[in-house]
Motif scaffolding. Structure first.
Motif: not given
Length: 467
Positions: A311, A315, A199, A305, A162, A61
């Motif tokens: 996604a 994500t 990203p 998302r 997240t 990540h």
């Protein structure tokens, strides 16, 4: 001044910059997702076990090995760290209250989280935008209570979802066999991140178009102080300094199931019901006389998302917008009618997709810092924020492995935002935790305490169960 050693990746995006500027000004500090990790065998979560799992996350990540450069300037930049030392990020604390006193234990946990919400991120450019606190119980874990892991992160790194993605990934890593075995030998704390791309920001993933009617109706609020009606309650005027105070309300599984079932029967959602119940609860403790509070507003966050190709729930990033609803005192008596109206507002916002969002309006804001500082001393626009992350589903203890039995979503108060925030998350088949966060001095203690009590009692009543 220490020279930065991180490799620049890309400029901070619009919504990410909203948080870097607020963090720099101490107008908003951080987000925390605290998860309780358990095993059927009451296996302790040792440092080697945790570090092995975290190493897996840091090598997959890119957000977790990213820092921010020049946060104090108009042009902050994300950058990749060449190494990350977990010893700089992971700390352990032990509760003083016995596990046999759940209410007192929760109060102590709230105190720990409040302290974390008042602690900014330092050494930017040399440390990533997160830290982890392992919170162990005071008494031995003979009953399989587990340990709490608080993932504390900069809002520019990610939104509430997240944090859930982090814990799901950590849970998978803990339950995956280690290629080096599961011994208690020392694990290297230094991780060398791979060169994975970070990203793009939200505006680089979807089109955030704005219609002319929407632009002209809301652009003024970004350029100048909002004129708030005299009878609209939104707490005390915008002020500093920011000191966060939080309190967590835990609803047992039976109440959660009852609330979900009632919402289905009434054709609405839990998020919409929470807004309706909170509006009624606050009107119940706000006097009609004196200031004559006749309206208040709630806002709800929407996860973007669903509109981003490829996604999903894992994500990471800041991928949200928010939608407000104004409530009139007389209309809040029928809580289900209000819930259905809130649900309709949220549904229309989702149907509109990425068009006409408040996030999309940020492209018209040229000076974020000037905007925030210009709000000081003025009345805030909105009253109550409801941010519901839904259900953390990946919580099963598979084949005797680790599981998550409880989660708490908390966040810093926002100096220029709503007067109070209600952050919500549940675990599948388990408890729902509602974390109340407020900036000290914005709401009278009696008003807030009374509203929270009324909110808690109303949900239990609507669930149709007795505690």
């Amino acid at each position: 001044m220490t020279e930065n050693i991180a490799q620049p990746l890309r400029p901070v995006g619009m919504l990410e910059k909203w948080s870097t500027v607020r963090h720099n000004l101490s107008f908003y500090i951080n987000v925390i997702i605290t998860a309780r990790y358990t095993t059927p065998t009451s296996t302790p979560l040792t440092k080697p076990t945790l570090y092995r799992a975290l190493t897996t996350l840091l090598t997959t990540h890119p957000h977790l090995t990213t820092t921010v450069l020049n946060e104090h300037t108009p042009h902050p930049t994300f950058a990749r760290l060449p190494t990350v030392d977990l010893n700089d990020l992971v700390t352990t604390t032990r509760l003083h209250v016995p596990t046999t006193s759940p209410a007192a234990e929760l109060a102590e946990l709230d105190s720990i989280l409040s302290s974390q919400h008042n602690t900014k991120f330092h050494n930017l450019g040399r440390l990533p935008l997160w830290r982890l606190v392992l919170i162990t119980p005071h008494t031995p874990d003979s009953a399989g209570r587990g340990v709490d892991l608080a993932f504390i992160y900069h809002h520019a790194l990610g939104d509430g979802a997240t944090g859930l993605a982090f814990h799901r990934a950590l849970l998978r890593a803990l339950n995956s066999p280690s290629p080096h075995g599961e011994g208690e030998e020392e694990v290297d704390s230094v991780v060398v991140p791979p060169e994975l791309p970070l990203p793009p920001p939200l505006e680089g993933l979807v089109s955030l178009s704005t219609s002319m009617s929407r632009m002209w109706s809301l652009l003024w609020s970004l350029k100048s102080a909002v004129v708030v009606a005299a009878g609209h309650w939104s707490g005390a005027p915008i002020q500093i300094p920011l000191k966060n105070v939080i309190r967590t309300v835990v609803f047992p599984a039976g109440v959660v199931a009852g609330v979900v079932g009632a919402c289905r029967r009434e054709g609405t959602t839990v998020t919409a019901l929470l807004q309706a119940v909170l509006a009624r609860a606050f009107f119940g403790v706000l006097e009609e006389g004196g200031e004559g509070w006749q309206t208040l507003s709630t806002t709800a966050a929407i996860d973007m998302r669903r509109f981003i190709p490829g996604a999903g729930e894992d994500t990471m990033g800041v991928l949200v917008c928010s939608v407000p609803v104004v409530h009139e005192r007389e209309a809040t008596a029928d809580v289900w009618a209000v819930a259905k109206r809130c649900g309709a507002v949220l549904r229309r916002a989702v149907e509109a997709g990425t068009k006409d969002t408040d996030t999309g309006l940020l492209k018209y804001l040229s000076d974020y810092e000037k905007y925030f500082l210009g709000k000081l001393g003025t009345r805030r626009e909105h009253s109550i924020e409801v941010s519901n992350l839904g259900v953390l589903k990946n919580t099963s203890e598979e084949q005797g492995g680790w599981g998550i039995s409880r989660a708490i979503f908390s966040q810093s108060a926002s100096v220029t935002g709503c007067a109070v925030e209600f952050s919500v998350v549940s675990v599948a088949g388990g408890e729902m935790c509602v974390c109340v966060c407020v900036q000290e001095g914005i709401i009278e203690e009696g008003v807030l305490a009374g509203a929270v009590r009324a909110f808690e009692a109303a949900l239990v009543e609507l669930a149709g169960v007795s505690e």
